[in-house]
Design an enzyme around this catalytic site. Sequence first.
Site, PDB file in Angstrom:
ATOM      1  N   GLU A  38      -6.726   4.303   8.029  1.00  0.00           N
ATOM      2  CA  GLU A  38      -6.606   5.546   7.806  1.00  0.00           C
ATOM      3  C   GLU A  38      -7.764   6.161   7.122  1.00  0.00           C
ATOM      4  O   GLU A  38      -7.890   7.267   7.412  1.00  0.00           O
ATOM      5  CB  GLU A  38      -5.470   5.801   7.228  1.00  0.00           C
ATOM      6  CG  GLU A  38      -4.016   5.688   7.902  1.00  0.00           C
ATOM      7  CD  GLU A  38      -2.789   5.065   7.079  1.00  0.00           C
ATOM      8  OE1 GLU A  38      -2.741   5.359   5.836  1.00  0.00           O
ATOM      9  OE2 GLU A  38      -1.889   4.615   7.733  1.00  0.00           O
ATOM     10  N   GLU A  78      -5.456  -5.690  10.318  1.00  0.00           N
ATOM     11  CA  GLU A  78      -4.571  -4.533  10.683  1.00  0.00           C
ATOM     12  C   GLU A  78      -4.616  -3.779  11.885  1.00  0.00           C
ATOM     13  O   GLU A  78      -5.403  -3.056  11.756  1.00  0.00           O
ATOM     14  CB  GLU A  78      -4.384  -3.516   9.418  1.00  0.00           C
ATOM     15  CG  GLU A  78      -4.081  -4.222   8.221  1.00  0.00           C
ATOM     16  CD  GLU A  78      -3.505  -2.989   7.319  1.00  0.00           C
ATOM     17  OE1 GLU A  78      -2.171  -3.107   6.622  1.00  0.00           O
ATOM     18  OE2 GLU A  78      -4.080  -1.904   6.923  1.00  0.00           O
ATOM     19  N   SER A 102       3.419  -2.758  10.318  1.00  0.00           N
ATOM     20  CA  SER A 102       4.947  -2.798  10.554  1.00  0.00           C
ATOM     21  C   SER A 102       5.541  -4.115   9.946  1.00  0.00           C
ATOM     22  O   SER A 102       6.262  -4.661  10.708  1.00  0.00           O
ATOM     23  CB  SER A 102       5.151  -2.311  11.947  1.00  0.00           C
ATOM     24  OG  SER A 102       4.806  -1.090  12.292  1.00  0.00           O
ATOM     25  N   GLY A 160       2.396   1.750  10.887  1.00  0.00           N
ATOM     26  CA  GLY A 160       3.240   2.635  10.814  1.00  0.00           C
ATOM     27  C   GLY A 160       3.783   3.150  12.036  1.00  0.00           C
ATOM     28  O   GLY A 160       4.535   4.218  12.061  1.00  0.00           O
ATOM     29  N   ASN A 174       0.966  -1.159   0.012  1.00  0.00           N
ATOM     30  CA  ASN A 174       0.151   0.061   0.007  1.00  0.00           C
ATOM     31  C   ASN A 174       0.975   1.197  -0.059  1.00  0.00           C
ATOM     32  O   ASN A 174       1.602   1.503   1.086  1.00  0.00           O
ATOM     33  CB  ASN A 174      -0.895  -0.129   1.282  1.00  0.00           C
ATOM     34  CG  ASN A 174      -1.728   1.069   1.432  1.00  0.00           C
ATOM     35  OD1 ASN A 174      -1.676   1.997   0.498  1.00  0.00           O
ATOM     36  ND2 ASN A 174      -2.453   1.326   2.571  1.00  0.00           N
ATOM     37  N   LYS A 212      -0.008   4.338  -0.166  1.00  0.00           N
ATOM     38  CA  LYS A 212      -0.608   5.509   0.504  1.00  0.00           C
ATOM     39  C   LYS A 212      -0.434   6.708  -0.289  1.00  0.00           C
ATOM     40  O   LYS A 212      -0.234   6.553  -1.508  1.00  0.00           O
ATOM     41  CB  LYS A 212       0.105   5.621   2.012  1.00  0.00           C
ATOM     42  CG  LYS A 212      -0.146   4.307   2.594  1.00  0.00           C
ATOM     43  CD  LYS A 212      -0.193   4.265   4.326  1.00  0.00           C
ATOM     44  CE  LYS A 212      -0.167   2.884   4.866  1.00  0.00           C
ATOM     45  NZ  LYS A 212       0.052   2.972   6.224  1.00  0.00           N
ATOM     46  N   HIS A 231      -9.414   0.766   5.087  1.00  0.00           N
ATOM     47  CA  HIS A 231      -8.115   0.819   5.758  1.00  0.00           C
ATOM     48  C   HIS A 231      -8.393   1.963   7.077  1.00  0.00           C
ATOM     49  O   HIS A 231      -9.214   2.660   6.771  1.00  0.00           O
ATOM     50  CB  HIS A 231      -7.069   1.512   4.766  1.00  0.00           C
ATOM     51  CG  HIS A 231      -5.808   1.283   5.347  1.00  0.00           C
ATOM     52  ND1 HIS A 231      -5.339   2.391   6.300  1.00  0.00           N
ATOM     53  CD2 HIS A 231      -4.611   0.608   5.184  1.00  0.00           C
ATOM     54  CE1 HIS A 231      -3.922   2.333   6.575  1.00  0.00           C
ATOM     55  NE2 HIS A 231      -3.676   1.063   5.981  1.00  0.00           N
TER      56      HIS A 231
END
Length: 251
Positions: free
Chosen positions: A98, A168, A214, A174, A11, A13, A96
């Site tokens: 985010e 996730e 990660s 991250g 991904n 991003k 996702h």
Amino acid sequence: MTKRTPIIAGNWKMHNTLAESAALIEALKTAGNKNNAEVIVAPSFTSLAKVAELAKGSHIQVSCQDVHWEDKGAFTSAVSPVQAKDAGATHAILGHSERRSVFGDTDEILNKKVAAALRHGLTIIFCVGETLQEREANETIAVINSQLENGLKGYTAEDLKGMVIAYEPVWAIGTGKTATPEQAQEVHAAIRQFLADKYGKEYAEATRILYGGSVKDSNVDEIMAQPDVDGALVGGQALLADKFARIINFN
Ligand code: PGA
């Protein structure tokens, strides 16, 4: 038991110019794929058509990172599933964390996006995951079950054939903090159980469940060794050709 083909997805991003995207896909094309994994990259929308064009004829497939739920209309800045598909996407990442936390994608919105992706034959990579607070309150499985239940509401196993789930944990994205292989396995097994209860054992056994958060060249092997981990959804290290190549070629 069904042998599931692993999936390694990157991904990207909100990273990479056109030139950077082109260089990355070119490097990945020659990076090998010793596990015969399905390799997927998800560039930002500005790079999608370019990356899809460069990936054509290779083993790499291209995903978008989101879609709007309508096919077209007055939705300034949004991208429709028709446009994503036209640009060369075969997959769509939906839900996702985010998107959920920064852009307010709720289960109800995601349910409409699922409909949009299905309507246009985009393979869904449906993301779920708990926050640290939810984990510490022992709500992990309940939160994930509710994200699956509500996000996928109204669809049958037949409708959702081929869908991929990505687990996730929000606290691992991250942050450099990875779930332990045991933590990942525990949640993946619970997701597979949810799928079995809801869509039947055969569906559950065939569905790929990816771990994300990660994932690195240094921890991919132990994560992939877990029986219910069928692949990885990679953020940061998916931007580095040599690191992502090592992840694709996990041991
Ligand atoms: P990360 O991102 O690998 O940088 O933690 C994973 C993701 O958000 O899919």
